[in-house]
Design a protein around this motif. Structure first.
Motif, PDB file in Angstrom:
ATOM      1  N   THR A 327       0.704  -1.052  -0.112  1.00 39.21           N
ATOM      2  CA  THR A 327      -0.447  -0.479   0.235  1.00 39.21           C
ATOM      3  C   THR A 327       0.962   1.333   0.385  1.00 39.21           C
ATOM      4  N   ALA A 328       0.760   2.226  -0.412  1.00 42.71           N
ATOM      5  CA  ALA A 328       1.228   3.622  -0.902  1.00 42.71           C
ATOM      6  C   ALA A 328       2.156   4.383   0.452  1.00 42.71           C
ATOM      7  N   SER A 329       0.644   4.451   1.323  1.00 38.30           N
ATOM      8  CA  SER A 329       1.175   4.815   2.721  1.00 38.30           C
ATOM      9  C   SER A 329       1.878   4.404   3.326  1.00 38.30           C
ATOM     10  N   LEU A 330       2.314   2.963   3.275  1.00 40.44           N
ATOM     11  CA  LEU A 330       3.363   2.305   4.631  1.00 40.44           C
ATOM     12  C   LEU A 330       4.691   3.468   4.520  1.00 40.44           C
ATOM     13  N   ASP A 347       1.865   1.470 -11.253  1.00 39.52           N
ATOM     14  CA  ASP A 347       1.547   2.248  -9.973  1.00 39.52           C
ATOM     15  C   ASP A 347      -0.022   1.418 -10.178  1.00 39.52           C
ATOM     16  N   GLU A 348      -0.571   1.522 -10.921  1.00 43.33           N
ATOM     17  CA  GLU A 348      -2.031   1.313 -10.582  1.00 43.33           C
ATOM     18  C   GLU A 348      -2.408  -0.556 -10.769  1.00 43.33           C
ATOM     19  N   GLU A 349      -1.235  -1.166 -11.241  1.00 42.89           N
ATOM     20  CA  GLU A 349      -1.441  -2.485 -11.096  1.00 42.89           C
ATOM     21  C   GLU A 349      -0.973  -2.604  -9.484  1.00 42.89           C
ATOM     22  N   VAL A 350      -0.186  -1.917  -9.006  1.00 45.81           N
ATOM     23  CA  VAL A 350       0.488  -2.312  -7.753  1.00 45.81           C
ATOM     24  C   VAL A 350      -0.891  -1.935  -6.412  1.00 45.81           C
ATOM     25  N   ALA A 351      -1.035  -1.002  -7.378  1.00 41.48           N
ATOM     26  CA  ALA A 351      -2.308  -0.479  -5.539  1.00 41.48           C
ATOM     27  C   ALA A 351      -3.225  -2.219  -5.951  1.00 41.48           C
ATOM     28  N   ARG A 352      -4.002  -2.021  -7.388  1.00 40.85           N
ATOM     29  CA  ARG A 352      -5.063  -3.241  -7.537  1.00 40.85           C
ATOM     30  C   ARG A 352      -4.454  -4.647  -6.484  1.00 40.85           C
ATOM     31  N   GLU A 356      -6.830  -5.859  -4.015  1.00 36.26           N
ATOM     32  CA  GLU A 356      -7.153  -7.125  -4.160  1.00 36.26           C
ATOM     33  C   GLU A 356      -6.952  -8.274  -2.593  1.00 36.26           C
ATOM     34  N   ASN A 357      -5.400  -8.159  -2.465  1.00 39.53           N
ATOM     35  CA  ASN A 357      -5.294  -8.857  -1.368  1.00 39.53           C
ATOM     36  C   ASN A 357      -6.082  -7.947   0.345  1.00 39.53           C
ATOM     37  N   ILE A 358      -6.102  -7.169  -0.190  1.00 37.04           N
ATOM     38  CA  ILE A 358      -6.488  -7.174   1.358  1.00 37.04           C
ATOM     39  C   ILE A 358      -8.195  -7.085   1.324  1.00 37.04           C
ATOM     40  N   ILE A 359      -8.520  -7.020   0.963  1.00 32.47           N
ATOM     41  CA  ILE A 359     -10.215  -7.495   0.736  1.00 32.47           C
ATOM     42  C   ILE A 359     -10.204  -9.148   1.162  1.00 32.47           C
ATOM     43  N   ARG A 360      -9.316  -9.405   0.215  1.00 32.20           N
ATOM     44  CA  ARG A 360      -9.542 -11.423   0.671  1.00 32.20           C
ATOM     45  C   ARG A 360      -9.660 -12.148   1.880  1.00 32.20           C
ATOM     46  N   TYR A 361      -8.366 -10.855   2.651  1.00 33.69           N
ATOM     47  CA  TYR A 361      -8.124 -11.174   4.146  1.00 33.69           C
ATOM     48  C   TYR A 361      -9.355 -10.503   5.193  1.00 33.69           C
ATOM     49  N   TYR A 362     -10.024  -9.417   4.177  1.00 27.26           N
ATOM     50  CA  TYR A 362     -10.718  -8.960   5.337  1.00 27.26           C
ATOM     51  C   TYR A 362     -12.320 -10.099   5.408  1.00 27.26           C
ATOM     52  N   ARG A 363     -12.579 -10.832   4.141  1.00 23.51           N
ATOM     53  CA  ARG A 363     -13.567 -11.867   3.806  1.00 23.51           C
ATOM     54  C   ARG A 363     -13.178 -12.859   4.526  1.00 23.51           C
ATOM     55  N   LEU A 364     -12.052 -13.164   4.732  1.00 22.14           N
ATOM     56  CA  LEU A 364     -11.297 -13.933   5.242  1.00 22.14           C
ATOM     57  C   LEU A 364     -11.695 -14.113   7.057  1.00 22.14           C
ATOM     58  N   LEU A 365     -11.664 -13.055   7.326  1.00 15.10           N
ATOM     59  CA  LEU A 365     -11.798 -13.121   9.289  1.00 15.10           C
ATOM     60  C   LEU A 365     -13.574 -12.578   9.382  1.00 15.10           C
ATOM     61  N   ARG A 366     -14.219 -12.212   8.047  1.00 13.37           N
ATOM     62  CA  ARG A 366     -15.452 -12.107   8.146  1.00 13.37           C
ATOM     63  C   ARG A 366     -15.928 -13.300   7.600  1.00 13.37           C
ATOM     64  N   ASP A 367     -15.789 -14.066   7.195  1.00 18.33           N
ATOM     65  CA  ASP A 367     -16.175 -15.784   6.769  1.00 18.33           C
ATOM     66  C   ASP A 367     -15.866 -16.519   7.967  1.00 18.33           C
ATOM     67  N   VAL A 368     -15.165 -16.708   8.513  1.00 22.77           N
ATOM     68  CA  VAL A 368     -14.462 -17.262  10.137  1.00 22.77           C
ATOM     69  C   VAL A 368     -15.467 -16.477  10.966  1.00 22.77           C
ATOM     70  N   ALA A 369     -15.968 -15.867  11.547  1.00 22.67           N
ATOM     71  CA  ALA A 369     -16.389 -15.135  12.447  1.00 22.67           C
ATOM     72  C   ALA A 369     -17.585 -15.611  11.956  1.00 22.67           C
ATOM     73  N   HIS A 370     -18.461 -15.151  10.804  1.00 29.42           N
ATOM     74  CA  HIS A 370     -19.404 -16.375  10.407  1.00 29.42           C
ATOM     75  C   HIS A 370     -20.133 -17.371  10.809  1.00 29.42           C
ATOM     76  N   GLU A 371     -19.228 -18.499  10.557  1.00 29.00           N
ATOM     77  CA  GLU A 371     -18.981 -19.461  11.414  1.00 29.00           C
ATOM     78  C   GLU A 371     -19.788 -19.882  12.849  1.00 29.00           C
ATOM     79  N   THR A 372     -18.912 -19.361  13.253  1.00 34.94           N
ATOM     80  CA  THR A 372     -20.597 -18.909  14.675  1.00 34.94           C
ATOM     81  C   THR A 372     -21.314 -17.691  15.605  1.00 34.94           C
ATOM     82  N   HIS A 373     -21.270 -16.448  14.461  1.00 31.75           N
ATOM     83  CA  HIS A 373     -21.023 -15.121  14.673  1.00 31.75           C
ATOM     84  C   HIS A 373     -22.177 -15.061  13.641  1.00 31.75           C
TER      85      HIS A 373
END
Length: 762
Positions: A327-330, A347-352, A356-373
């Motif tokens: 991410t650019a703001s590191l 730069d555009e390709e790197v940003a994308r 995509e790596n970030i949203i995959r991670y957030y979906r992972l956390l969401r899906d894991v939590a939704h297994e029980t919550h």
């Protein structure tokens, strides 16, 4: 009906013989049933019902969070707002119901505090209480652990105090609360000698500070993890007891110990430390590797198994030792491991790829939590990574929300458009507002400004908001909190009506007018007094402004004489901020012209108002009656606030005067700016002497004081001694001419063999 006898609610409550709740319901149902039974007129037995049981009879009051199995939902329930409902018959039977547990408790408090003398006929057909915000998060920003703070400089906060804080949030109608903190004052982190970066790890602890997986097993002592997890469990249960949804506020993904990367060097992710504050690089794990994603999934599963009450995770990203790859703001710039993107991309390709790596991670956390919550929320501040935010936003959907709160003031956003985008996909946007008169001094009233903040949120279409509040256990009576509760639960009542009513309740009708006048003046000052986006809040202690000398040439003070405050500052030895209030690292925080405008702003309105309100507070505290302790506390908080505002004014005067003098192009301008500097020194010296006198005289909690003593984030009981040293140094060095060493950044550490004369010409 016309002609019916007026019967007060308290008389009907006396007819209640039994209060029933469901044994398989939430903890808050039992809490409310038991607290109802303790309201004065009620002399009732509290009975828990087994699943499927129900009782509807004279004298029986039923308590429940709404569902179809317990008497059904009343007709007319609001569709788009959370609500509570009271139906009360003359024979003492009735129903206490709410769509969410926190509103069930808030309704109980409303009965106890405000409705006992109302006409019971108003409740016979049922009375609704709607919430203005469906999510109202109560935040106190004591990020280093509430249990470590002292009350009246004597009593350490106990878990009973935490419970009182939870009870207060629920009374106001708050719905969510952050509960993760370390069980001890210091994190299990370290750094090279002279480095300060490890101090950030004292707050916003990540998932791996509570549990471990096979991947990182042994990275932290088992006792350390167990202590943190046990505290998390206890605080979550306290929140749940009052119907609040507990959650975690984490810096994530955070850097991991070097020992873990030595075991798995190929899993190294982004370098995330601030390069001007750290000597040793800090790295995250690479979320692009499936083993790391499995690791975080296991951490969250383990936390939710151990603390099933948790309902959300809020994340701070790209700050405090955390961040996502590429991410650019590191702080070190775009960087990361080998799995996200190959070299020589645009730069555009790197940003994308990063997004995509970030949203995959957030979906992972969401899906894991939704297994029980299934209602668990992931809340992230994408404004921090604005360059990738739009791509991530496109991938956000149900259970992944965005928050407005951010460290970046340089990024504009069309919030209304974002709000509509998210809601269309089952996500939400979380606003942030303050209900504190000062970001540092505790208990400064600003009720009208608080109300305007909340009204603005509602007018902009937000139904979810986090509100920054002064902590109940340090500010037990706070009109700002009352305004938050009033707006949340009864927004039709005007702020004037609420404020005047609270004043009369707290200090009596005769003294209420004087109290309201003080509140009005402080409310005006909060709007008028200039603030700094970095220095006024967390930065006020990070940079030690109340205990460091305000002199024209800070570099003239030998390092040994400055060490008493520099050792706890957010600076390493060559940070220009050590000798320049206008700079930090490579940033210009405030320039001379901007700072001059802030001084003029203060002198134009705030100074006169501050003097006037302090005089009124002194007068109120001089009256000898039963309300004198309340006015004495208000007096000391008001005086502390004036000292804080004057210090902020003098900080701006230092920048305007010292930089103005050094940048002056003629002698007249030099004389003018030098006069400003001299007046600044006199002002801050007098201000510090008066602050020291207040500290020595008063035990009022006008600032947070930590039991372990000083840290980068807080002061300890030696605060008065530190002010005394500031005064000594200002008297000793306050008459120096303005100077800022332009080569300070290039200095070598004390004791280095290489001297400036050897290398500065290169």
């Amino acid at each position: 009906m016309a002609g019916e006898e007026f019967v007060r609610v308290r008389k009907v409550l006396a007819q209640i013989t039994t209060i029933v709740f469901r044994l398989d319901g939430g903890r808050v149902e039992r809490t409310v049933a038991e607290e109802l039974s303790e309201i004065g007129p009620i002399q009732a037995e509290v009975v828990g019902l087994e699943a499927g049981e129900d009782v509807e009879a004279p004298g029986v009051l039923r308590v429940a969070v709404a569902d179809e199995e317990f008497g059904g939902l009343p007709v007319g329930a609001p569709e788009d707002r959370e609500w509570s409902y009271l139906r009360l018959e003359r024979d003492g039977s009735g129903l206490l119901l709410a769509s969410q547990g926190h509103l069930l408790y808030a309704l109980c408090c409303r009965i106890r505090d405000e409705w006992l003398d109302l006409d019971a006929a108003e409740f016979a057909a049922g009375r609704w209480m709607e919430a203005s915000f469906n999510w109202l998060g109560g935040r106190d920003e004591l990020l280093t652990g509430r249990l470590g703070f002292l009350r009246r400089r004597m009593e350490r906060m106990q878990e009973a105090d935490l419970e009182e804080g939870m009870r207060e949030l629920a009374r106001l109608g708050c719905s969510h609360v952050v509960v993760n903190e370390l069980a001890q004052a210091f994190p299990h982190e370290d750094g090279p000698d002279g480095e300060i970066y490890y101090r950030f790890y004292a707050y916003l602890p990540d998932l791996d500070q509570f549990v471990e997986s096979k991947l990182n097993r042994g990275s932290y002592p088992r006792e350390y993890l167990e202590a943190n997890l046990n505290l998390l469990k206890r605080q979550a249960k306290l929140a749940d007891k009052y119907g609040l949804t507990p959650g975690m506020n984490i810096a994530n993904p955070r850097s991991v110990p070097d020992s873990l990367l030595e075991r798995y060097p190929f899993l190294r992710g982004a370098r995330v430390d601030h390069t001007f504050r750290s000597y040793r690089p800090r790295y995250t794990l690479s979320l692009a590797h499936p083993a790391v994603r499995w690791h975080y999934a296991e951490l969250l599963r383990a936390i939710l198994e151990g603390v099933p009450e948790l309902g959300f995770v809020q994340t701070l990203i790209n700050d405090s030792g955390s961040g996502f790859e590429y991410t650019a703001s590191l702080y070190p710039g775009r960087n990361g491991g080998p799995y996200v993107v190959r070299e020589w991309r645009s730069d555009e390709e790197v940003a994308r790829a990063a997004a995509e790596n970030i949203i995959r991670y957030y979906r992972l956390l969401r899906d894991v939590a939704h297994e029980t919550h299934p209602h668990f929320r992931i809340v992230t501040g994408l404004k921090n990574i604005a360059e990738e935010a739009e791509i991530i936003l496109d991938g956000m959907d149900n259970g992944i929300d965005r928050q407005m709160l951010s460290q970046r003031s340089d990024v504009d956003d069309t919030w209304q458009e974002t709000l509509e985008k998210l809601r269309a996909k089952g996500s939400q946007l979380l606003a942030y507002r303050s209900a504190r008169g000062s970001a540092y001094v505790l208990g400064i009233p600003c009720p009208w400004w608080t109300r305007e903040n909340l009204e603005g949120c509602e007018e902009e279409g937000f139904d979810r908001v986090d509100v920054d509040l002064d902590p109940f256990f340090l500010v037990p009576r706070d009109i700002n909190r009352e305004v938050v509760g009033g707006f949340q639960l009864d927004r039709q009542r005007s702020v004037d009506e609420l404020v005047e009513g609270i004043a009369a309740r707290w200090v009596g009708e005769e003294r209420a007018g004087g109290l309201v006048e003080i509140w009005r003046l402080l409310d005006r000052i909060v709007r008028e007094a200039p603030i700094s986006y970095l220095y006024s809040g967390l930065g006020f202690t990070w940079y030690r402004f109340w205990v460091r000398p305000f002199v024209p040439d800070i570099g003239a003070i030998p390092e040994g004489e400055r060490a008493y405050y520099e050792k706890y500052m957010l600076c390493i030895f060559n940070n220009p901020h050590f000798i320049d209030f206008g700079a930090d690292a490579l940033w210009e925080i405030h320039g001379a012209e901007e700072a001059k405008g802030c001084v003029e702003q203060f002198e134009g309105q705030a100074r006169g108002l501050l003097d006037r309100v302090v005089a009124l507070a002194d007068e109120g505290a001089a009256v000898e009656d039963e309300h004198r302790p309340f006015f004495e506390e208000l007096r000391d908080r008001t005086r502390a606030y004036r000292h804080y505002c004057v210090t902020m004014r003098n900080l701006f005067a230092w920048v305007a005067g010292v930089h103005g003098y050094l940048e002056a192009e003629d002698e007249a301008e030099k004389r003018e700016t030098l006069k400003m500097v001299q007046e600044m020194v006199e002002s801050e010296l007098r201000n510090s002497e008066e602050l020291l006198a207040l500290w020595e005289r008063s035990a009022v909690d006008f600032m947070p004081i930590h039991e372990v003593g000083e840290s980068m984030h807080d002061y300890g009981l030696n605060f008065g001694k530190l002010i005394g040293r500031k005064i000594e140094l200002m008297r000793k060095y306050g008459d120096r001419m303005p100077r800022i060493d332009p080569n300070f950044m290039w200095r070598m550490p004390e004791g280095a063999e290489l001297k400036e004369e050897d290398y500065l010409g290169y």
